[in-house]
Design a protein around this motif. Structure first.
Motif, PDB file in Angstrom:
ATOM      1  N   UNK A  54       0.898  -1.259  -0.095  1.00 36.98           N
ATOM      2  CA  UNK A  54       0.001   0.003   0.037  1.00 36.98           C
ATOM      3  C   UNK A  54       0.754   1.159  -0.090  1.00 36.98           C
ATOM      4  N   UNK A  55       0.468   2.042  -0.925  1.00 30.61           N
ATOM      5  CA  UNK A  55       1.244   3.301  -0.893  1.00 30.61           C
ATOM      6  C   UNK A  55       0.971   4.260   0.264  1.00 30.61           C
ATOM      7  N   UNK A  56       1.877   5.078   0.773  1.00 28.61           N
ATOM      8  CA  UNK A  56       1.849   5.837   1.658  1.00 28.61           C
ATOM      9  C   UNK A  56       1.927   7.263   1.372  1.00 28.61           C
ATOM     10  N   UNK A  57       1.500   8.236   2.345  1.00 25.84           N
ATOM     11  CA  UNK A  57       1.446   9.785   2.130  1.00 25.84           C
ATOM     12  C   UNK A  57       2.237  10.269   3.044  1.00 25.84           C
ATOM     13  N   UNK A  58       3.466  11.035   2.630  1.00 26.82           N
ATOM     14  CA  UNK A  58       4.279  11.828   3.413  1.00 26.82           C
ATOM     15  C   UNK A  58       4.122  13.207   3.079  1.00 26.82           C
ATOM     16  N   UNK A  59       4.226  14.140   4.126  1.00 27.61           N
ATOM     17  CA  UNK A  59       4.400  15.802   3.631  1.00 27.61           C
ATOM     18  C   UNK A  59       5.974  16.131   4.088  1.00 27.61           C
ATOM     19  N   UNK A  60       6.306  17.198   3.296  1.00 29.66           N
ATOM     20  CA  UNK A  60       7.464  17.774   3.599  1.00 29.66           C
ATOM     21  C   UNK A  60       7.039  19.418   3.461  1.00 29.66           C
ATOM     22  N   UNK A  61       7.248  20.192   4.371  1.00 29.19           N
ATOM     23  CA  UNK A  61       7.390  21.664   4.562  1.00 29.19           C
ATOM     24  C   UNK A  61       8.567  22.218   4.536  1.00 29.19           C
ATOM     25  N   UNK A  62       9.209  22.939   3.345  1.00 32.11           N
ATOM     26  CA  UNK A  62      10.346  23.769   3.307  1.00 32.11           C
ATOM     27  C   UNK A  62      10.152  24.944   4.053  1.00 32.11           C
ATOM     28  N   UNK A  68       5.531   6.199  -3.060  1.00 33.42           N
ATOM     29  CA  UNK A  68       4.878   6.755  -2.115  1.00 33.42           C
ATOM     30  C   UNK A  68       4.708   8.047  -2.349  1.00 33.42           C
ATOM     31  N   UNK A  69       3.663   8.815  -1.982  1.00 35.04           N
ATOM     32  CA  UNK A  69       3.098  10.070  -2.367  1.00 35.04           C
ATOM     33  C   UNK A  69       3.880  11.025  -1.430  1.00 35.04           C
ATOM     34  N   UNK A  70       4.556  12.315  -1.942  1.00 31.75           N
ATOM     35  CA  UNK A  70       4.963  13.395  -1.230  1.00 31.75           C
ATOM     36  C   UNK A  70       4.041  14.341  -1.444  1.00 31.75           C
ATOM     37  N   UNK A  71       3.566  15.272  -0.383  1.00 29.86           N
ATOM     38  CA  UNK A  71       2.839  16.515  -0.443  1.00 29.86           C
ATOM     39  C   UNK A  71       3.728  17.577   0.020  1.00 29.86           C
ATOM     40  N   UNK A  72       4.238  18.381  -0.968  1.00 34.48           N
ATOM     41  CA  UNK A  72       5.026  19.707  -0.442  1.00 34.48           C
ATOM     42  C   UNK A  72       4.136  20.868  -0.360  1.00 34.48           C
TER      43      UNK A  72
END
Length: 229
Positions: free
Chosen positions: A1-9, A102-106
């Motif tokens: 299962x793909x996961x979702x991560x977030x990165x906040x610069x 996996x998904x990355x939300x910036x």
């Protein structure tokens, strides 16, 4: 299962704002501005972890209480000289945890009014998308191109024009690849486009504003307090 991560610069100084305090730490509705952006991401059930990427010399972060975010929030002192470099450094730092699909939300630290409805719409619409995409709003105002003397040089057609927002959501492996050595792009979608791909536009609304000037801070506070009541 793909996961979702977030990165906040969050390694910038916010020089255009004209404050000695880095823009992300300015007070907004009782908290530093970045608090609201991080809280929105941490509240989202779809997101497994949120990384905030700070300047190695950040002296402000430790002055605030981040415990309401819980264990989902993690800190990286890996910021670079540009937004793209900061995001690329963050992606490299999470290589042991994130898989290629996996998904990355910036998300911008200076977008404090992100709603859960927008986050859900982004994740739902892009779930099976082969490229990924971003929140955006159609341009409503007439656009004028200025010359060197700040006079109107031309009127730009607004048909088909959208204003890019964040989060911008792409696969970890793809995003890391397109950002390598591409520090000149101003957002992640631009790096994806440079690779010959077409990100999907997911309609948001103007409340997801980016705080760039002092008047934007007042508007953001109005939006946040309005949601509370």
């Amino acid at each position: 299962m793909t996961r979702h991560f977030a990165i906040v610069p969050a390694a910038g100084s916010g020089a255009r704002f004209g404050s000695e305090v880095p823009k992300q730490y300015l007070a907004l509705a009782g908290e530093p501005m970045i608090f609201h952006a991080l809280a929105a991401l941490c509240r989202c059930d779809r997101i497994d972890a949120v990384w905030v990427v700070l300047s190695p010399g950040d002296e402000w972060w430790a002055s605030f209480d981040w415990s309401p975010m819980g264990d989902k929030l993690r800190v990286l002192y890996r910021g670079g000289s540009t937004r793209a470099e900061t995001v690329a450094n963050g992606l490299a730092a999470i290589a042991d945890e994130a898989g290629g699909d996996d998904w990355v939300l910036v998300h911008d630290a200076a977008r404090p009014c992100l709603s859960q409805e927008m986050l859900t719409a982004l994740c739902d619409e892009l779930d099976a998308d082969p490229v990924g995409g971003l929140l955006a709003v159609p341009v409503a105002d007439t656009l004028k191109r200025a010359d060197a003397d700040q006079r109107v040089a031309a009127t730009q057609p607004r048909d088909g024009m959208w204003q890019a927002q964040t989060p911008q959501m792409f696969r970890y492996g793809l995003l890391r690849k397109v950002l390598e050595g591409n520090s000149a792009v101003t957002d992640e979608a631009g790096a994806i486009e440079a690779a010959g791909l077409q990100p999907r536009l997911v309609r948001a609304d103007s409340t997801n504003l980016k705080v760039t000037f002092p008047t934007d801070l007042l508007l953001a506070e109005y939006i946040l307090k309005g949601r509370r009541t």
